[in-house]
Design an enzyme around this catalytic site. Structure first.
Site, PDB file in Angstrom:
ATOM      1  N   GLU A 189      -7.379   2.626   8.727  1.00  0.00           N
ATOM      2  CA  GLU A 189      -6.049   2.147   8.345  1.00  0.00           C
ATOM      3  C   GLU A 189      -4.992   2.526   9.379  1.00  0.00           C
ATOM      4  O   GLU A 189      -4.092   1.741   9.670  1.00  0.00           O
ATOM      5  CB  GLU A 189      -5.657   2.669   6.969  1.00  0.00           C
ATOM      6  CG  GLU A 189      -6.427   2.022   5.826  1.00  0.00           C
ATOM      7  CD  GLU A 189      -6.304   0.506   5.809  1.00  0.00           C
ATOM      8  OE1 GLU A 189      -5.285  -0.033   6.279  1.00  0.00           O
ATOM      9  OE2 GLU A 189      -7.243  -0.152   5.339  1.00  0.00           O
ATOM     10  N   TYR A 245       2.228   1.790   2.716  1.00  0.00           N
ATOM     11  CA  TYR A 245       1.071   0.894   2.808  1.00  0.00           C
ATOM     12  C   TYR A 245      -0.228   1.672   2.946  1.00  0.00           C
ATOM     13  O   TYR A 245      -1.189   1.469   2.196  1.00  0.00           O
ATOM     14  CB  TYR A 245       1.188  -0.101   3.981  1.00  0.00           C
ATOM     15  CG  TYR A 245      -0.161  -0.677   4.271  1.00  0.00           C
ATOM     16  CD1 TYR A 245      -0.716  -1.624   3.417  1.00  0.00           C
ATOM     17  CD2 TYR A 245      -0.968  -0.177   5.306  1.00  0.00           C
ATOM     18  CE1 TYR A 245      -2.010  -2.093   3.597  1.00  0.00           C
ATOM     19  CE2 TYR A 245      -2.257  -0.629   5.493  1.00  0.00           C
ATOM     20  CZ  TYR A 245      -2.770  -1.586   4.640  1.00  0.00           C
ATOM     21  OH  TYR A 245      -4.053  -2.026   4.798  1.00  0.00           O
ATOM     22  N   ASP A 280       0.901  -4.936   3.043  1.00  0.00           N
ATOM     23  CA  ASP A 280       1.035  -5.042   4.496  1.00  0.00           C
ATOM     24  C   ASP A 280       1.617  -6.415   4.839  1.00  0.00           C
ATOM     25  O   ASP A 280       2.030  -7.163   3.942  1.00  0.00           O
ATOM     26  CB  ASP A 280      -0.322  -4.825   5.166  1.00  0.00           C
ATOM     27  CG  ASP A 280      -1.235  -6.007   4.952  1.00  0.00           C
ATOM     28  OD1 ASP A 280      -0.998  -6.778   4.010  1.00  0.00           O
ATOM     29  OD2 ASP A 280      -2.181  -6.171   5.742  1.00  0.00           O
TER      30      ASP A 280
END
Length: 355
Positions: free
Chosen positions: A34, A117, A135
């Site tokens: 991520e 996020y 996102d």
DNA sequence: GAAACGTGGGG
DNA sequence: TCCCCAAGTTT
């Protein structure tokens, strides 16, 4: 609502891309993926992901690594504060959670470099917690699905999107829901020319219904990018070249580079005007010709000019943070893209010499 | 809220 | 070639 999920699950089951971080529920690996993917395309991130996991397989190895080794792995990926934040987070996890990944959203969100996020992505993908991961892809999908008129950059938009997604969030399969929404935005619901004909939920999409997909998401005009003009000095003598470490603040913080002069406008200065103070005998020291201008970036226009020093006695004025470094050693130092490219293709130097 | 922070690929 | 913008966060 029923129909929405029937369509979404079927489509995601059949069309989900096979990505390395989708094969794991290891929170460390998901976190790494991520962070790498922040403002970064999947295609660009995949190799970095494998290298990172191979080199730093767990929290402890990352926490204990020399920072320069982490930056070296990150070299060429951009946004280098991500790498430093990851080590800070790894060390925090060693101290505070006994080397384990925290399992609560609030704790995950406190990790350096982890914002709303990324915290939601980790919480849902690794632990199945029902937090919407919003996102750029999901913003676009939601903006079109519900025809949201607020600018996508605004806090108001985020509030609306979050409220709608929380309402939509299924009790089970939170991870699949977030992944599917991201996948929809990444593969079909693209910024331009979305593939609505293949979209599983097109018939429930307000923008599609009204033929206005190209009007969503609404965006605010953005400021023009700052240009930087770089004049690099390439010095080489007897298998050594001159590098300096950049300041710890600002762009390319702490990375290595050739001596450089940077302006936000083109001053049109001569090599001697820029670098003259580097030499005791400027007239004799700079022996090679000014060679070529290389256009390196698109929205941050950088021009690089290279010169050689062929003399044995380069006579360089001492500069702070400057070191003479053997060519072999350079391979181990974290550098930014200009250097990165140079090291990938050593013939840059030769190609400029021929002019 | 706005600006800073990289790099690469697509149209 | 030029513009857009991508699995955002920090200050």
């Amino acid at each position: 609502m029923q129909r929405f999920f029937q369509r979404l699950w079927k489509w995601y089951g059949n069309h989900a891309r096979n990505l390395p971080w989708r094969d794991t529920s290891n929170p460390y690996q998901i976190w790494v993926s991520e962070v790498i993917l922040q403002q970064t395309r999947v295609a660009q991130g995949i190799d970095y992901y494998h290298n990172f996991i191979f080199t730093f397989p767990d929290i402890a190895s990352l926490a204990h690594a020399p920072e320069e080794k982490i930056l070296k792995i990150w070299q060429g990926l951009g946004y280098y504060s991500r790498a430093r934040n990851m080590q800070a987070a790894a060390r925090l996890m060693m101290d505070k959670y006994g080397g384990n990944f925290p399992v609560r959203y609030s704790e995950i969100a406190e990790l350096p470099g982890v914002g709303p996020y990324t915290a939601a992505a980790i919480a849902s993908f690794a632990f199945g917690l029902p937090y919407p991961a919003v996102d750029g892809n999901v913003k676009r999908v939601v903006a079109r699905l519900f025809a949201l008129h607020e600018p996508v950059q605004s806090a108001a938009f985020m509030q609306q999107a979050l409220a709608l997604l929380q309402e939509l969030m299924p009790g089970k399969r939170a991870a699949d829901f977030n992944q599917a929404m991201i996948e929809l935005g990444a593969t079909l619901c693209s910024p331009r020319n979305p593939a609505c004909d293949q979209c599983p939920v097109a018939e429930m999409c307000e923008a599609h219904r009204t033929g206005t997909t190209d009007r969503f998401p609404v965006t605010r005009p953005k400021k023009a990018a700052v240009k930087r003009y770089h004049d690099y000095l390439f010095l080489e003598s007897k298998g050594e070249t001159w590098l300096q470490k950049r300041p710890e603040m600002g762009i390319w913080a702490g990375l290595y580079e050739f001596p450089v002069h940077i302006l936000e406008y083109d001053a049109g200065l001569s090599p001697l005007e820029i670098f003259g103070n580097w030499f005791y005998n400027p007239g004799e020291a700079v022996v090679a010709d000014r060679t070529e201008f290389t256009h390196l970036l698109t929205h941050q226009t950088i021009f690089a000019r290279f010169w050689h020093l062929c003399s044995d006695r380069t006579n360089i004025v001492e500069q702070k943070n400057c070191t003479r470094i053997a060519m072999e050693e350079i391979e181990t130092l974290p550098v930014h893209r200009l250097m990165h490219k140079y090291l990938e293709k050593k013939d840059w130097r030769d190609s400029t010499e021929k002019q």
